[in-house]
Motif scaffolding. Structure first.
Motif, mmCIF file in Angstrom:
data_model
loop_
_atom_site.group_PDB
_atom_site.id
_atom_site.type_symbol
_atom_site.label_atom_id
_atom_site.label_comp_id
_atom_site.label_asym_id
_atom_site.label_seq_id
_atom_site.Cartn_x
_atom_site.Cartn_y
_atom_site.Cartn_z
ATOM 1 N N VAL A 155 0.854 -1.185 0.000
ATOM 2 C CA VAL A 155 0.000 0.000 0.000
ATOM 3 C C VAL A 155 0.890 1.235 0.000
ATOM 4 O O VAL A 155 1.587 1.493 0.980
ATOM 5 N N PRO A 156 0.909 2.012 -1.087
ATOM 6 C CA PRO A 156 1.676 3.259 -1.070
ATOM 7 C C PRO A 156 1.058 4.223 -0.062
ATOM 8 O O PRO A 156 -0.140 4.490 -0.091
ATOM 9 N N SER A 157 1.857 4.728 0.853
ATOM 10 C CA SER A 157 1.312 5.454 1.993
ATOM 11 C C SER A 157 2.259 6.557 2.431
ATOM 12 O O SER A 157 3.470 6.497 2.203
ATOM 13 N N THR A 158 1.694 7.547 3.088
ATOM 14 C CA THR A 158 2.509 8.594 3.702
ATOM 15 C C THR A 158 2.892 8.241 5.136
ATOM 16 O O THR A 158 3.740 8.919 5.732
ATOM 17 N N ASP A 159 2.283 7.178 5.702
ATOM 18 C CA ASP A 159 2.610 6.769 7.070
ATOM 19 C C ASP A 159 3.728 5.737 7.041
ATOM 20 O O ASP A 159 3.506 4.537 7.230
ATOM 21 N N VAL A 160 4.946 6.206 6.754
ATOM 22 C CA VAL A 160 6.098 5.316 6.670
ATOM 23 C C VAL A 160 7.232 5.868 7.530
ATOM 24 O O VAL A 160 7.291 7.065 7.822
ATOM 25 N N GLY A 161 8.127 4.970 7.941
ATOM 26 C CA GLY A 161 9.271 5.372 8.753
ATOM 27 C C GLY A 161 10.203 4.198 8.948
ATOM 28 O O GLY A 161 9.933 3.077 8.495
ATOM 29 N N PRO A 162 11.308 4.393 9.645
ATOM 30 C CA PRO A 162 12.361 3.368 9.753
ATOM 31 C C PRO A 162 12.030 2.255 10.744
ATOM 32 O O PRO A 162 12.746 2.029 11.731
ATOM 33 N N GLY A 163 10.936 1.549 10.483
ATOM 34 C CA GLY A 163 10.574 0.403 11.300
ATOM 35 C C GLY A 163 10.938 -0.897 10.600
ATOM 36 O O GLY A 163 11.757 -0.919 9.683
ATOM 37 N N VAL A 164 10.319 -1.995 11.027
ATOM 38 C CA VAL A 164 10.577 -3.307 10.437
ATOM 39 C C VAL A 164 9.777 -3.420 9.145
ATOM 40 O O VAL A 164 8.555 -3.232 9.146
ATOM 41 N N PRO A 165 10.422 -3.732 8.011
ATOM 42 C CA PRO A 165 9.687 -3.867 6.747
ATOM 43 C C PRO A 165 8.864 -5.142 6.734
ATOM 44 O O PRO A 165 9.136 -6.084 7.494
ATOM 45 N N ARG A 166 7.878 -5.191 5.850
ATOM 46 C CA ARG A 166 6.980 -6.345 5.829
ATOM 47 C C ARG A 166 7.739 -7.655 5.630
ATOM 48 O O ARG A 166 7.431 -8.657 6.272
ATOM 49 N N PHE A 167 8.723 -7.659 4.715
ATOM 50 C CA PHE A 167 9.413 -8.921 4.437
ATOM 51 C C PHE A 167 10.170 -9.421 5.656
ATOM 52 O O PHE A 167 10.348 -10.634 5.831
ATOM 53 N N ALA A 168 10.613 -8.531 6.530
ATOM 54 C CA ALA A 168 11.276 -8.946 7.766
ATOM 55 C C ALA A 168 10.250 -9.344 8.829
ATOM 56 O O ALA A 168 10.430 -10.344 9.535
ATOM 57 N N SER A 169 9.167 -8.575 8.949
ATOM 58 C CA SER A 169 8.131 -8.932 9.921
ATOM 59 C C SER A 169 7.559 -10.310 9.632
ATOM 60 O O SER A 169 7.320 -11.108 10.559
ATOM 61 N N MET A 170 7.347 -10.628 8.354
ATOM 62 C CA MET A 170 6.804 -11.944 8.009
ATOM 63 C C MET A 170 7.786 -13.047 8.402
ATOM 64 O O MET A 170 7.388 -14.085 8.935
ATOM 65 N N MET A 171 9.074 -12.837 8.165
ATOM 66 C CA MET A 171 10.071 -13.821 8.569
ATOM 67 C C MET A 171 10.083 -13.992 10.089
ATOM 68 O O MET A 171 10.070 -15.127 10.597
ATOM 69 N N HIS A 172 10.107 -12.885 10.826
ATOM 70 C CA HIS A 172 10.186 -12.977 12.280
ATOM 71 C C HIS A 172 8.960 -13.646 12.881
ATOM 72 O O HIS A 172 9.088 -14.480 13.785
ATOM 73 N N LEU A 173 7.778 -13.318 12.389
ATOM 74 C CA LEU A 173 6.598 -13.929 13.006
ATOM 75 C C LEU A 173 6.509 -15.417 12.659
ATOM 76 O O LEU A 173 6.033 -16.222 13.463
ATOM 77 N N LEU A 174 6.972 -15.816 11.462
ATOM 78 C CA LEU A 174 6.982 -17.243 11.138
ATOM 79 C C LEU A 174 7.980 -17.997 12.013
ATOM 80 O O LEU A 174 7.738 -19.139 12.398
ATOM 81 N N GLU A 175 9.095 -17.366 12.344
ATOM 82 C CA GLU A 175 10.096 -18.026 13.172
ATOM 83 C C GLU A 175 9.733 -18.027 14.651
ATOM 84 O O GLU A 175 10.129 -18.936 15.390
ATOM 85 N N GLN A 176 8.930 -17.037 15.079
ATOM 86 C CA GLN A 176 8.681 -16.864 16.513
ATOM 87 C C GLN A 176 7.282 -17.283 16.959
ATOM 88 O O GLN A 176 7.087 -17.567 18.149
ATOM 89 N N CYS A 177 6.304 -17.318 16.073
ATOM 90 C CA CYS A 177 4.903 -17.469 16.463
ATOM 91 C C CYS A 177 4.318 -18.781 15.945
ATOM 92 O O CYS A 177 4.799 -19.342 14.956
ATOM 93 N N THR A 178 3.241 -19.226 16.602
ATOM 94 C CA THR A 178 2.547 -20.439 16.158
ATOM 95 C C THR A 178 1.094 -20.177 15.815
ATOM 96 O O THR A 178 0.465 -21.004 15.162
ATOM 97 N N THR A 179 0.534 -19.045 16.252
ATOM 98 C CA THR A 179 -0.870 -18.745 16.013
ATOM 99 C C THR A 179 -1.026 -17.332 15.467
ATOM 100 O O THR A 179 -0.129 -16.485 15.611
ATOM 101 N N THR A 180 -2.185 -17.079 14.880
ATOM 102 C CA THR A 180 -2.499 -15.742 14.392
ATOM 103 C C THR A 180 -2.481 -14.728 15.525
ATOM 104 O O THR A 180 -1.984 -13.607 15.367
#
Length: 362
Positions: free
Chosen positions: A170-195
């Motif tokens: 989603v192209p957005s003006t609410d952006v900043g130096p946080g965790v990008p989606r591709f990293a968040s998806m990796m981290h939650l798959l490695e760390q989480c088991t449920t939605t």
């Protein structure tokens, strides 16, 4: 077809690059294009990238390690790979946007839930897609459709517990130096088991913004989280019937929550939002059909669908998008079964190309 990865993050980056070494020239071309659009010799660009690196050193050092590993094997500058990975972020800081067309994701409910994504990008991008099966040194095993030269989960994935995730830009003006989606998806798959655990991770970690994440677990719990830098919000949840449809949850290339909807970055013609909303309406209609069933065949029919009878998906509302009038077309479809723990993958157009079934673990 499948690149098997294991070890620490730098080694995972190296193995990904070695497994996709035949795509080196495509990766190098993307680095050159990114450098032309956002040269690091520009003081503003350099400051923006350095700000991200400082944040990632704390929030997602694994992402920087994977980029470094890829740079080793591809013999390309790590800074160049980083700028290429940050392309959409830097464009949003410039207040510019990409093609009108984009990806479609949804999760179905019931005894056999499925997470589905039509991935859309420029036609040449089809050759950079990679399938990764990963055994990290720490965390759960996962399977993903990703991209040569890009770290993390660069489209969609599922872990050994059946937790599945897919993104839409989603192209957005609410952006900043946080965790990008591709990293968040990796981290939650490695760390989480449920939605539920994945939602908690996303809400508790500063996000870069720029998209939606659709989640589904083996118990059928689903959610859509809209990610912004200042606001990250649960937009749809199977725990909240008023926010979801009877058949599941969905996301395209716009935000629906008040906190983020006004941040959409688009031209005056409103084209990206029109295309996104048309696809959103088609999928929402599918998920709200009376007495509907959501088996694999019906899902495959939807992701292959075109508006109109000409067999070309260049009319707004076509879930399978291609044709002379689109800049970003459907290049793959992923259908994750979190109960059976496998992926049905179509590399190409789901209206004409075949699916291959891939288990999350071997």
């Amino acid at each position: 077809m499948i690149i098997e990865l294991h070890g620490d993050n730098r080694e995972i980056g190296r193995q990904h690059a070695r497994g996709a070494i035949d795509m080196r020239e495509e990766v190098a071309s993307s680095v050159r294009s990114a450098a032309e659009a956002h040269p690091l010799t520009d003081a503003t660009v350099r400051a923006q990238v350095d700000e991200v690196v400082r944040a990632w050193e704390d929030l997602t050092p694994a992402t920087l390690e994977q980029i470094a590993g890829m740079a080793d094997v591809y013999d390309l500058p790590a800074d160049g790979l980083l700028v290429a990975a940050l392309g959409t972020y830097l464009r949003c800081l410039d207040r510019t946007h990409g093609p009108a067309e984009g990806c479609t994701t949804f999760a179905t409910t019931g005894s056999a839930p499925l997470l589905v994504k039509n991935r859309d990008n420029v036609p040449g991008f089809v050759n950079r897609q990679t399938v990764l099966r990963v055994r990290p040194t720490h965390g759960h095993q996962w399977l993903a459709l990703s991209t040569a030269g890009a770290p993390g989960v660069h489209s969609s994935g599922m872990n050994e517990f059946g937790l599945s995730v897919a993104d839409t830009h989603v192209p957005s003006t609410d952006v900043g130096p946080g965790v990008p989606r591709f990293a968040s998806m990796m981290h939650l798959l490695e760390q989480c088991t449920t939605t539920g655990e994945a939602v908690d991770y996303l809400l508790g970690t500063p996000q870069m913004g720029l998209g939606n994440l659709t989640l589904l677990d083996a118990g059928g719990e689903s959610a859509v989280v809209e990610c912004g830098y200042r606001s990250t919000v649960v937009a749809m949840s199977s725990h909240d019937p008023e926010s979801s449809t009877p058949g599941g949850v969905l996301a395209t290339n716009h935000h629906i929550t008040p906190a983020l909807a006004t941040c959409l970055l688009e031209p005056p013609s409103n084209t990206p939002a029109s295309n996104s909303r048309a696809r959103h309406e088609v999928v929402e209609t599918f998920l709200t059909r009376p007495e509907a069933t959501f088996d694999l065949a019906s899902v495959q029919s939807l992701v292959a669908s075109h508006v109109g009878d000409d067999g070309v998906g260049d009319i707004p509302g076509s879930v399978c998008q291609h044709g002379p009038n689109v800049r970003s077309e459907t290049i793959s479809t992923t259908i994750f079964d979190p109960v059976a723990r496998h992926l049905d993958l179509c590399l190409g157009r789901p209206c004409s190309d075949e699916y291959t079934r891939i288990p999350v673990t071997v």
